[in-house]
Design an enzyme around this catalytic site. Structure first.
Site, PDB file in Angstrom:
ATOM      1  N   ASP A   1      28.256  21.769  31.357  1.00 55.88           N
ATOM      2  CA  ASP A   1      27.427  21.297  32.464  1.00 55.88           C
ATOM      3  C   ASP A   1      26.591  20.103  32.022  1.00 55.88           C
ATOM      4  O   ASP A   1      25.690  20.240  31.193  1.00 55.88           O
ATOM      5  CB  ASP A   1      26.500  22.419  32.939  1.00 55.88           C
ATOM      6  CG  ASP A   1      27.250  23.521  33.678  1.00 55.88           C
ATOM      7  OD1 ASP A   1      27.930  23.195  34.661  1.00 55.88           O
ATOM      8  OD2 ASP A   1      27.140  24.688  33.267  1.00 55.88           O
TER       9      ASP A   1
ATOM     10  N   HIS B   1      31.593  19.145  33.844  1.00 55.04           N
ATOM     11  CA  HIS B   1      31.055  19.097  35.208  1.00 55.04           C
ATOM     12  C   HIS B   1      29.865  18.153  35.228  1.00 55.04           C
ATOM     13  O   HIS B   1      28.803  18.476  34.687  1.00 55.04           O
ATOM     14  CB  HIS B   1      30.661  20.523  35.613  1.00 55.04           C
ATOM     15  CG  HIS B   1      30.044  20.635  36.963  1.00 55.04           C
ATOM     16  ND1 HIS B   1      29.431  21.788  37.391  1.00 55.04           N
ATOM     17  CD2 HIS B   1      29.934  19.752  37.996  1.00 55.04           C
ATOM     18  CE1 HIS B   1      28.974  21.613  38.624  1.00 55.04           C
ATOM     19  NE2 HIS B   1      29.257  20.383  38.997  1.00 55.04           N
TER      20      HIS B   1
ATOM     21  N   HIS C   1      33.436  25.427  29.814  1.00 50.69           N
ATOM     22  CA  HIS C   1      32.773  24.651  30.858  1.00 50.69           C
ATOM     23  C   HIS C   1      31.503  24.017  30.306  1.00 50.69           C
ATOM     24  O   HIS C   1      30.663  24.709  29.724  1.00 50.69           O
ATOM     25  CB  HIS C   1      32.433  25.569  32.039  1.00 50.69           C
ATOM     26  CG  HIS C   1      31.932  24.865  33.254  1.00 50.69           C
ATOM     27  ND1 HIS C   1      32.770  24.269  34.166  1.00 50.69           N
ATOM     28  CD2 HIS C   1      30.670  24.662  33.711  1.00 50.69           C
ATOM     29  CE1 HIS C   1      32.059  23.742  35.149  1.00 50.69           C
ATOM     30  NE2 HIS C   1      30.774  23.959  34.888  1.00 50.69           N
TER      31      HIS C   1
ATOM     32  N   SER D   1      30.324  28.980  30.668  1.00 48.44           N
ATOM     33  CA  SER D   1      29.468  27.799  30.621  1.00 48.44           C
ATOM     34  C   SER D   1      28.600  27.847  29.380  1.00 48.44           C
ATOM     35  O   SER D   1      27.785  28.762  29.219  1.00 48.44           O
ATOM     36  CB  SER D   1      28.580  27.738  31.859  1.00 48.44           C
ATOM     37  OG  SER D   1      27.568  26.762  31.682  1.00 48.44           O
TER      38      SER D   1
ATOM     39  N   MET E   1      23.875  17.362  33.076  1.00 49.12           N
ATOM     40  CA  MET E   1      22.815  17.159  34.068  1.00 49.12           C
ATOM     41  C   MET E   1      21.937  15.989  33.643  1.00 49.12           C
ATOM     42  O   MET E   1      21.688  15.803  32.450  1.00 49.12           O
ATOM     43  CB  MET E   1      21.979  18.423  34.210  1.00 49.12           C
ATOM     44  CG  MET E   1      22.781  19.676  34.501  1.00 49.12           C
ATOM     45  SD  MET E   1      21.703  21.117  34.643  1.00 49.12           S
ATOM     46  CE  MET E   1      22.921  22.441  34.699  1.00 49.12           C
TER      47      MET E   1
ATOM     48  N   MET F   1      26.886  16.659  36.824  1.00 51.31           N
ATOM     49  CA  MET F   1      25.845  16.758  37.849  1.00 51.31           C
ATOM     50  C   MET F   1      24.900  15.586  37.625  1.00 51.31           C
ATOM     51  O   MET F   1      23.734  15.738  37.237  1.00 51.31           O
ATOM     52  CB  MET F   1      25.143  18.113  37.759  1.00 51.31           C
ATOM     53  CG  MET F   1      26.027  19.249  38.243  1.00 51.31           C
ATOM     54  SD  MET F   1      25.363  20.884  37.852  1.00 51.31           S
ATOM     55  CE  MET F   1      26.051  21.104  36.211  1.00 51.31           C
TER      56      MET F   1
ATOM     57  N   MET G   1      30.135  25.122  44.444  1.00 57.73           N
ATOM     58  CA  MET G   1      28.884  25.599  43.867  1.00 57.73           C
ATOM     59  C   MET G   1      28.402  26.809  44.657  1.00 57.73           C
ATOM     60  O   MET G   1      28.253  26.741  45.884  1.00 57.73           O
ATOM     61  CB  MET G   1      27.821  24.503  43.895  1.00 57.73           C
ATOM     62  CG  MET G   1      28.125  23.294  43.025  1.00 57.73           C
ATOM     63  SD  MET G   1      28.377  23.687  41.272  1.00 57.73           S
ATOM     64  CE  MET G   1      26.795  24.434  40.850  1.00 57.73           C
TER      65      MET G   1
ATOM     66  N   ASP H   1      31.368  28.041  40.629  1.00 54.81           N
ATOM     67  CA  ASP H   1      30.339  27.815  39.614  1.00 54.81           C
ATOM     68  C   ASP H   1      28.997  28.309  40.146  1.00 54.81           C
ATOM     69  O   ASP H   1      28.433  27.722  41.075  1.00 54.81           O
ATOM     70  CB  ASP H   1      30.259  26.332  39.280  1.00 54.81           C
ATOM     71  CG  ASP H   1      29.346  26.034  38.090  1.00 54.81           C
ATOM     72  OD1 ASP H   1      28.675  26.964  37.610  1.00 54.81           O
ATOM     73  OD2 ASP H   1      29.318  24.868  37.651  1.00 54.81           O
TER      74      ASP H   1
END
Length: 230
Positions: A39, A70, A37, A12, A41, A72, A141, A176
């Protein structure tokens, strides 16, 4: 991206040097990362704010493996096309992020990406039971999403349930949160095949000392492979 159930390590970049993303991505791939990866957010669905589509587009030329994005965020659907255009290979949305996750997965596939669905620690495996024919990946998660470096929450029972539900479908199970050489064997033995690791990959290394990344990746892979063979 042909289906492959061998263990994949997906560092990540939330744990990378934010001032040097291109070099960091190239370094982890050179040192054995299988996927990268990312992330995303929004400060709303989770209490942090990270990479928009323009940032992901800037990462794309440096990623030669698989860019695993990913989300979120909530809502998801208005941003699917933007992340497709940014170059995501896999786009994962949370089952908790909106009322129409089935439609969301259809839209992700319709935009030309692999579709992932993520489960927060408090969400049961059964929440994706009717989505498995539309999903290419289920992300479990093992921390509450929003920040890197958190303590691992044991979700091995959920992983086993998911693997049983998936059966022979070509669906990855991704973990994750809190993955390191201690926790990787637990989830690999339960049936996970994609392991996201942030601080456990980047700790102690840098673009000037990338061999540390390689040692960290190999330690996680060796621990997970050993569990899978057991």
């Amino acid at each position: 991206m042909p289906f492959d159930r061998s263990i994949k390590i997906a560092p990540s970049i939330l744990s990378a040097d934010f001032a040097n993303f291109g070099a960091e991505i190239r370094a982890i791939e050179a040192q054995g990362a299988d996927w990268v990866h990312v992330d995303v957010m929004d400060g709303h669905f989770v209490p942090n704010l990270t990479f928009g589509p323009m940032a992901v587009k800037a990462f794309r030329p440096h990623v030669k493996t698989v860019m695993d994005v990913h989300l979120m965020i909530a809502p998801v659907d208005p941003y699917i096309d933007a992340y497709a255009e940014a170059g995501a290979d896999v786009l994962t949305a949370h089952v908790e992020a909106g009322p129409h996750i089935h439609r969301t997965l259809q839209a992700i596939r319709g935009a030309g990406m692999k579709a992932g669905v993520a489960l927060n620690p408090g969400t049961p495996a059964e929440a994706v039971a009717h989505l498995l024919d539309l999903a290419d990946l289920v992300c479990v998660m093992t921390v509450n999403p929003g920040f890197g470096g958190q303590k691992f929450i044991d979700m091995t029972a959920k992983v086993r349930s998911l693997r049983a539900m998936i059966g022979d479908r070509p669906v990855h199970v991704e973990i994750d949160g809190g993955v390191d050489p201690v926790t990787a064997p637990l989830v690999a033995a339960a049936g996970a095949d994609v392991l996201v690791a942030g601080s456990a990959v980047f700790k102690g290394g840098s673009v000037d000392a990338p061999e540390v990344y390689g040692r960290n990746i190999e330690a996680i892979r060796a621990a997970a492979d050993g569990a899978g063979a057991a």
